[in-house]
Design an enzyme around this catalytic site. Structure first.
Site, PDB file in Angstrom:
ATOM      1  N   CYS A 159      48.115  31.682  34.986  1.00 32.67           N
ATOM      2  CA  CYS A 159      47.081  32.709  34.858  1.00 32.67           C
ATOM      3  C   CYS A 159      45.835  32.022  34.319  1.00 32.67           C
ATOM      4  CB  CYS A 159      47.540  33.823  33.919  1.00 32.67           C
ATOM      5  SG  CYS A 159      46.262  35.051  33.556  1.00 32.67           S
ATOM      6  N   ASN A 196      48.603  38.117  45.289  1.00 33.39           N
ATOM      7  CA  ASN A 196      47.446  38.781  44.704  1.00 33.39           C
ATOM      8  C   ASN A 196      46.387  38.918  45.793  1.00 33.39           C
ATOM      9  OD1 ASN A 196      48.200  38.559  41.634  1.00 33.39           O
ATOM     10  ND2 ASN A 196      48.543  36.533  42.489  1.00 33.39           N
ATOM     11  N   CYS A 211      40.511  38.137  37.224  1.00 31.21           N
ATOM     12  CA  CYS A 211      41.706  37.337  37.478  1.00 31.21           C
ATOM     13  C   CYS A 211      41.255  35.906  37.660  1.00 31.21           C
ATOM     14  CB  CYS A 211      42.449  37.843  38.718  1.00 31.21           C
ATOM     15  SG  CYS A 211      43.837  36.789  39.214  1.00 31.21           S
ATOM     16  N   GLY A 212      41.633  35.030  36.732  1.00 29.84           N
ATOM     17  CA  GLY A 212      41.130  33.658  36.755  1.00 29.84           C
ATOM     18  C   GLY A 212      41.533  32.883  37.992  1.00 29.84           C
TER      19      GLY A 212
END
Length: 276
Positions: A75, A180, A208-209
């Site tokens: 993440c 994702n 969202c990195g």
């Protein structure tokens, strides 16, 4: 079971941080989901454990769990928060190396910002067409630590993030674990805007990195947006993504942005119904 924690956020992507260097914390999937529940727990997009590095030559190990309690490989926003949290635990050097299932991550502290270097992306697939209930759409796919699909849209505000995100996330093309989904609007120069539907959260998050990194790389490869790329996320922050490209091979990937403390707390959990 009493548990100390720290709440943090990276560009609005929020996390519960727990110091587990002594190895005493062992949480079930249900317990993690309860902690992340916004009505019955602390509330977060995910939970991170700081652990000793084990047999690796890293300084620490990061373990990341989505809000549904499932463990994920990486993440990006969480990694920046992980580094800042480690600093609060006594890490004094300007750089930190920590191991994740996605590989070794290097973090550098730059004032109030944290810059992390990520492993090279893989599984690049450009200009794929898939069928949705509403028709055929073009997407791009890449793994920046976790799998991401990228779709370019004219106006991010009008993107059907919930509906299309859920359908693409569960599309047969990305089974068995899903993906994702990022909706990307091109802006002037080296600026893009991104909205992300996150697997494991099963909803849109404020940032969202790894999705920001995936979107920036695809924007460069497919639309020649120059790096470093400034990425505006739904939470209102702007993150910076840098990388090098030689003959479509992407390396030296970095993500820079905020990692902010929110509050410290202590919670009591019921005993787990089964070990994870």
């Amino acid at each position: 079971m009493s548990l100390k924690f720290t709440k943090m956020n990276g560009a609005g992507n929020d996390f519960v941080m727990i110091d587990n260097r002594d190895g005493s914390v062992c949480l079930s999937r249900d317990q993690i989901a309860l902690i992340c529940n916004r009505h019955r727990g602390v509330g977060a997009d995910g939970l991170l454990l700081v652990e000793k590095p084990g047999d690796s030559d890293a300084d620490l190990r990061m373990r990341y769990y989505n809000a549904d309690g499932g463990e994920a490989e990486m993440c990006g926003n969480g990694a920046r928060c992980f580094a800042r949290f480690a600093q609060s635990l006594g890490w004094e050097k300007p750089e930190l190396r920590f191991m994740t299932p996605a590989g070794l991550i290097r973090a550098r502290f730059e004032g109030n910002l944290v810059k992390i270097n990520l492993s090279p992306p893989r599984d690049l697939r450009l200009a794929q067409t898939i069928d949705l209930h509403s028709g055929t759409v073009k997407i791009h796919a890449i793994n920046t630590g976790v799998p991401h699909a990228v779709m370019f849209v004219q106006d991010a505000d009008e993107a059907m993030v919930g509906e299309w995100g859920r359908e693409i996330r569960n599309h047969p093309m990305f089974q068995p674990r899903g993906t994702n989904v990022n909706f990307v609007q091109l802006r002037e120069g080296n600026v893009i805007r991104v909205r992300t539907y996150e697997r494991g959260v099963e909803s849109e998050t404020l940032a969202c990195g790894t999705g920001v990194v995936a979107s920036a790389i695809i924007a460069h490869l497919f639309h020649r947006v120059p790096a470093p790329i400034q990425v505006q996320v739904q939470g209102g922050d702007t993150l910076e993504v840098g990388f090098s490209v030689q003959e479509e091979h992407v390396s030296d990937v970095h993500l820079k942005g905020p990692a902010d403390f929110v509050f410290d707390g202590k919670l009591t959990l019921p005993k787990p119904s089964a070990a994870r």
